[in-house]
Design a protein around this motif. Structure first.
Motif, PDB file in Angstrom:
ATOM      1  N   LEU A  84      79.450  30.608  -8.685  1.00 32.07           N
ATOM      2  CA  LEU A  84      80.576  30.016  -9.332  1.00 32.07           C
ATOM      3  C   LEU A  84      80.039  29.873 -10.776  1.00 32.07           C
ATOM      4  CD1 LEU A  84      81.922  26.791  -6.994  1.00 32.07           C
ATOM      5  CD2 LEU A  84      83.088  29.028  -7.522  1.00 32.07           C
ATOM      6  N   LEU A  85      81.724  30.816 -11.353  1.00 32.45           N
ATOM      7  CA  LEU A  85      81.064  29.972 -12.720  1.00 32.45           C
ATOM      8  C   LEU A  85      82.082  28.817 -13.234  1.00 32.45           C
ATOM      9  CD1 LEU A  85      80.797  33.935 -14.530  1.00 32.45           C
ATOM     10  CD2 LEU A  85      79.317  32.198 -14.772  1.00 32.45           C
ATOM     11  N   GLY A 105      83.617  32.901  -7.561  1.00 27.99           N
ATOM     12  CA  GLY A 105      85.113  32.024  -8.184  1.00 27.99           C
ATOM     13  C   GLY A 105      84.895  31.647  -9.409  1.00 27.99           C
ATOM     14  N   TYR A 106      85.822  30.907 -10.063  1.00 29.10           N
ATOM     15  CA  TYR A 106      86.264  30.301 -11.957  1.00 29.10           C
ATOM     16  C   TYR A 106      86.314  29.660 -11.699  1.00 29.10           C
ATOM     17  CZ  TYR A 106      86.559  31.636 -16.889  1.00 29.10           C
ATOM     18  OH  TYR A 106      86.214  31.820 -18.268  1.00 29.10           O
ATOM     19  N   VAL A 107      85.994  28.562 -12.450  1.00 24.36           N
ATOM     20  CA  VAL A 107      86.498  27.264 -11.988  1.00 24.36           C
ATOM     21  C   VAL A 107      86.497  26.453 -13.710  1.00 24.36           C
ATOM     22  CG1 VAL A 107      86.516  24.438 -12.080  1.00 24.36           C
ATOM     23  CG2 VAL A 107      85.594  26.476 -10.244  1.00 24.36           C
ATOM     24  N   LEU A 108      87.570  25.914 -14.222  1.00 24.85           N
ATOM     25  CA  LEU A 108      87.570  25.355 -15.615  1.00 24.85           C
ATOM     26  C   LEU A 108      86.908  24.302 -15.354  1.00 24.85           C
ATOM     27  CD1 LEU A 108      90.925  26.300 -16.482  1.00 24.85           C
ATOM     28  CD2 LEU A 108      89.252  27.921 -17.092  1.00 24.85           C
ATOM     29  N   GLU A 127      85.297  33.222   0.878  1.00 22.70           N
ATOM     30  CA  GLU A 127      86.781  33.371  -0.087  1.00 22.70           C
ATOM     31  C   GLU A 127      86.502  33.076  -1.377  1.00 22.70           C
ATOM     32  OE1 GLU A 127      89.515  30.043   1.429  1.00 22.70           O
ATOM     33  OE2 GLU A 127      88.409  31.107   4.421  1.00 22.70           O
ATOM     34  N   PRO A 128      87.675  34.187  -2.075  1.00 22.25           N
ATOM     35  CA  PRO A 128      87.078  33.840  -3.272  1.00 22.25           C
ATOM     36  C   PRO A 128      88.283  32.303  -4.158  1.00 22.25           C
ATOM     37  CG  PRO A 128      88.530  35.629  -2.523  1.00 22.25           C
ATOM     38  CD  PRO A 128      87.931  34.975  -1.330  1.00 22.25           C
ATOM     39  N   PHE A 129      87.435  31.481  -4.858  1.00 28.05           N
ATOM     40  CA  PHE A 129      88.637  31.140  -5.903  1.00 28.05           C
ATOM     41  C   PHE A 129      88.993  31.343  -7.087  1.00 28.05           C
ATOM     42  CE2 PHE A 129      89.437  27.550  -8.425  1.00 28.05           C
ATOM     43  CZ  PHE A 129      89.543  26.408  -7.302  1.00 28.05           C
ATOM     44  N   ILE A 130      90.075  30.916  -6.528  1.00 30.15           N
ATOM     45  CA  ILE A 130      91.643  31.094  -7.972  1.00 30.15           C
ATOM     46  C   ILE A 130      92.057  30.490  -8.609  1.00 30.15           C
ATOM     47  CG2 ILE A 130      92.841  33.150  -9.341  1.00 30.15           C
ATOM     48  CD1 ILE A 130      92.117  34.730  -6.097  1.00 30.15           C
ATOM     49  N   TYR A 131      91.820  30.335  -9.921  1.00 29.73           N
ATOM     50  CA  TYR A 131      91.700  29.365 -10.397  1.00 29.73           C
ATOM     51  C   TYR A 131      93.826  29.658 -10.939  1.00 29.73           C
ATOM     52  CZ  TYR A 131      91.471  30.832 -15.079  1.00 29.73           C
ATOM     53  OH  TYR A 131      91.713  32.067 -16.471  1.00 29.73           O
ATOM     54  N   PRO A 132      94.688  28.533 -10.643  1.00 26.85           N
ATOM     55  CA  PRO A 132      96.229  29.185 -11.235  1.00 26.85           C
ATOM     56  C   PRO A 132      96.451  29.884 -11.992  1.00 26.85           C
ATOM     57  CG  PRO A 132      95.967  26.479 -10.356  1.00 26.85           C
ATOM     58  CD  PRO A 132      94.696  27.377 -10.651  1.00 26.85           C
ATOM     59  N   PRO A 133      95.946  29.535 -13.201  1.00 21.13           N
ATOM     60  CA  PRO A 133      96.577  30.967 -13.984  1.00 21.13           C
ATOM     61  C   PRO A 133      96.073  32.290 -13.644  1.00 21.13           C
ATOM     62  CG  PRO A 133      95.337  29.067 -15.107  1.00 21.13           C
ATOM     63  CD  PRO A 133      95.482  28.539 -14.151  1.00 21.13           C
TER      64      PRO A 133
END
Length: 219
Positions: A84-85, A105-108, A127-133
């Protein structure tokens, strides 16, 4: 009934307050344990390669190696290790760069208290994690491809190979894919070999990135 095995996590950030903050968020969950810290990108690569960890969480901006550079090197050395980044950047282009580098995945950072647990759970399931934007950006790309008359996700693969790619990216194993597509496990393995050959990839992580970029995993 025995307790589930703890998830061992490496957290890499050059600021101690961020490392400790992420640790505090994660360890609210009984099974998530931060067992290793890294203070820069090079340190993260070394420890991710040698330490017994199940998940890596990296800051995108670190000295010696950036988070993106560290992701590429960790993914090369340990392709099955989820990464995760953490980032301050809400621009979806950073998300696409992270996925292309090998991140799961990418977390703000500004939403970490809300998203990081869900992100960890997702990538640990494969599973990939996709943040809303970024999810919105994927949808826009998909719609733009349709408007141009393209068939998102087709690329160099056959329809059946795309079906296999989608199921691989969703985390299904060979026997599950065989059951879902009503084909033999041997046929699935032949499709898998053809897919990797056509795409020039080596593993499921690369196939998942391709599935995201191509729209095979629906936004």
């Amino acid at each position: 009934m025995p307790a589930p095995s703890p998830i061992r996590i490496l957290v890499a950030d050059d600021f101690a307050v961020v490392r400790e903050g992420v640790k505090a968020l994660l360890e609210r969950q009984a099974d998530l344990h931060v067992t290793v810290f890294a203070v820069d990108g090079m340190d993260a690569v070394e420890k991710a390669t040698t330490a017994d960890v199940d998940l890596v969480i990296l800051d995108i901006a670190m000295p010696k190696l950036t988070g993106l550079q560290a992701v590429r090197e960790i993914a090369r050395r340990r392709p099955d290790l989820p990464i995760l980044l953490l980032s301050m950047h809400a621009d979806e282009q950073y998300f696409f760069q992270a996925v292309a580098a090998g991140a799961s995945g990418y977390v703000l950072k500004q939403q970490a208290d809300r998203d990081i647990i869900a992100a960890c759970r997702a990538v640990l399931r494969g599973e990939p994690f996709i943040y809303p934007p970024a999810l919105g950006a994927l949808m826009r790309r998909y719609l733009e491809q349709l408007k141009r008359g393209d068939q998102p996700g087709r690329g160099p693969l056959t329809q059946r190979e795309n079906e296999v790619v989608k199921l691989i990216a969703e985390g299904h194993n060979t026997h599950e894919i065989a059951d879902l597509l009503t084909i033999s496990a041997k046929t699935v393995e032949r499709h898998r070999a053809n897919i990797l050959g056509k795409l020039g990839m080596r593993d499921r992580v690369g196939v998942t990135r391709y599935a995201i970029r191509s729209g095979l995993i629906e936004p």
